[in-house]
Write a protein that holds these residues in place. Structure first.
Motif, mmCIF file in Angstrom:
data_model
loop_
_atom_site.group_PDB
_atom_site.id
_atom_site.type_symbol
_atom_site.label_atom_id
_atom_site.label_comp_id
_atom_site.label_asym_id
_atom_site.label_seq_id
_atom_site.Cartn_x
_atom_site.Cartn_y
_atom_site.Cartn_z
ATOM 1 N N ILE A 1 35.326 44.858 47.530
ATOM 2 C CA ILE A 1 36.249 45.919 47.115
ATOM 3 C C ILE A 1 35.864 46.430 45.730
ATOM 4 O O ILE A 1 35.773 45.663 44.778
ATOM 5 C CB ILE A 1 37.698 45.400 47.089
ATOM 6 C CG1 ILE A 1 38.109 44.910 48.478
ATOM 7 C CG2 ILE A 1 38.652 46.491 46.603
ATOM 8 C CD1 ILE A 1 39.481 44.279 48.510
ATOM 9 N N GLU A 2 35.628 47.734 45.650
ATOM 10 C CA GLU A 2 35.286 48.349 44.369
ATOM 11 C C GLU A 2 36.562 48.741 43.627
ATOM 12 O O GLU A 2 37.489 49.288 44.219
ATOM 13 C CB GLU A 2 34.436 49.594 44.605
ATOM 14 C CG GLU A 2 33.081 49.317 45.233
ATOM 15 C CD GLU A 2 32.117 48.645 44.260
ATOM 16 O OE1 GLU A 2 32.355 48.750 43.027
ATOM 17 O OE2 GLU A 2 31.147 48.030 44.725
ATOM 18 N N ILE A 3 36.635 48.463 42.344
ATOM 19 C CA ILE A 3 37.812 48.833 41.558
ATOM 20 C C ILE A 3 37.367 49.652 40.349
ATOM 21 O O ILE A 3 36.305 49.416 39.774
ATOM 22 C CB ILE A 3 38.609 47.595 41.095
ATOM 23 C CG1 ILE A 3 37.718 46.644 40.287
ATOM 24 C CG2 ILE A 3 39.217 46.867 42.277
ATOM 25 C CD1 ILE A 3 38.481 45.485 39.679
ATOM 26 N N ASP A 4 38.205 50.627 39.972
ATOM 27 C CA ASP A 4 37.860 51.491 38.844
ATOM 28 C C ASP A 4 38.331 50.851 37.532
ATOM 29 O O ASP A 4 38.943 49.771 37.523
ATOM 30 C CB ASP A 4 38.469 52.884 39.008
ATOM 31 C CG ASP A 4 39.985 52.845 39.192
ATOM 32 O OD1 ASP A 4 40.613 51.863 38.741
ATOM 33 O OD2 ASP A 4 40.535 53.789 39.789
ATOM 34 N N LYS A 5 38.062 51.545 36.426
ATOM 35 C CA LYS A 5 38.372 50.995 35.104
ATOM 36 C C LYS A 5 39.885 50.806 34.914
ATOM 37 O O LYS A 5 40.333 49.801 34.353
ATOM 38 C CB LYS A 5 37.835 51.917 34.009
ATOM 39 C CG LYS A 5 38.041 51.361 32.592
ATOM 40 C CD LYS A 5 37.493 52.303 31.554
ATOM 41 C CE LYS A 5 37.620 51.726 30.150
ATOM 42 N NZ LYS A 5 39.026 51.375 29.798
ATOM 43 N N GLU A 6 40.676 51.767 35.410
ATOM 44 C CA GLU A 6 42.126 51.670 35.265
ATOM 45 C C GLU A 6 42.659 50.427 35.984
ATOM 46 O O GLU A 6 43.490 49.690 35.435
ATOM 47 C CB GLU A 6 42.799 52.923 35.824
ATOM 48 C CG GLU A 6 44.311 52.910 35.660
ATOM 49 C CD GLU A 6 44.956 54.172 36.209
ATOM 50 O OE1 GLU A 6 46.199 54.241 36.203
ATOM 51 O OE2 GLU A 6 44.216 55.084 36.650
ATOM 52 N N ALA A 7 42.174 50.215 37.193
ATOM 53 C CA ALA A 7 42.609 49.049 37.963
ATOM 54 C C ALA A 7 42.161 47.758 37.282
ATOM 55 O O ALA A 7 42.893 46.770 37.252
ATOM 56 C CB ALA A 7 42.047 49.118 39.380
#
Length: 212
Positions: free
Chosen positions: A71-77
């Motif tokens: 699962i890829e997560i962005d900086k905010e997450a």
């Protein structure tokens, strides 16, 4: 057909303490009590405890879990995970104790509900007889030895409700400011509770059949 109280009385003193056991109601009616729920709750309390104790301040455990799941997560997450991790690490021992206590309590509640109904079935046999009890109680079953016992089916509903309750508590501890995420915990824990409830029903009934 009547309950053989003499044979029950002889069995009452022969049950190991760590297993279920014969007991008597307030009226002296023998019935079989199980502790399958307490055993299951105690076992499941271990992973409930461990899942909180592995929390780390840097959020590496959660981030690694996402990575392993692809699962890829962005900086905010990622920032949210890091902030949550700091709070969870700070209170992890308290949350771990709560999680373990809730899990163990679910097992005890299950036993209390199941054993109360088992006592009611035994009292019904004493007052109304075997035939009437079996005809009027779908959970009353007859053993191969000719004794009536309570065949538990409480686990699915009761386990689901208690699991959902534990999920709500878990969600509130994990993400107190994001109640929308509590729903995920409630559903997951509710389904898990239903599964454990069915397993506990099966274990309880198997034990009773061997001893009644």
């Amino acid at each position: 057909m009547q309950i053989n109280n003499n044979s029950h009385s002889q069995i009452i003193n022969q049950n190991p303490a760590f297993r279920g056991k014969w007991a008597k109601s307030e009226n002296g009616t023998p019935y079989y009590k199980t502790n399958s729920g307490a055993i299951a709750g105690s076992i499941m309390a271990i992973p409930a405890l461990a899942s909180w104790l592995v929390q780390k301040k840097d959020g590496s455990f959660v981030l690694e879990t996402y990575k392993n799941l692809g699962i890829e997560i962005d900086k905010e997450a990622k920032d949210i995970i890091m902030n949550d991790a700091k709070r969870l690490a700070k209170y992890k021992y308290i949350f771990a104790a709560i999680a373990a206590a809730c899990t163990a309590a679910c097992g005890i509640i299950y036993d209390n509900v199941r054993n109360k109904k088992a006592k009611e079935v035994a009292e019904s046999v004493r007052q109304h007889g075997v035939k009437s009890t079996i005809e009027n109680n779908s959970n009353a079953a007859l053993s191969r030895r000719g004794h009536v016992y309570y065949e538990a089916s409480d686990g699915l509903k009761l386990g689901g409700l208690m699991g959902a309750g534990c999920g709500l508590i878990e969600g509130a501890m994990s993400a107190p400011k994001r109640p929308a995420q509590w729903l995920v915990s409630i559903i997951m824990f509710g389904l898990g509770g239903m599964l454990m409830g069915k397993i506990t029903d099966s274990n309880s009934n198997n034990e009773v059949r061997k001893n009644v």
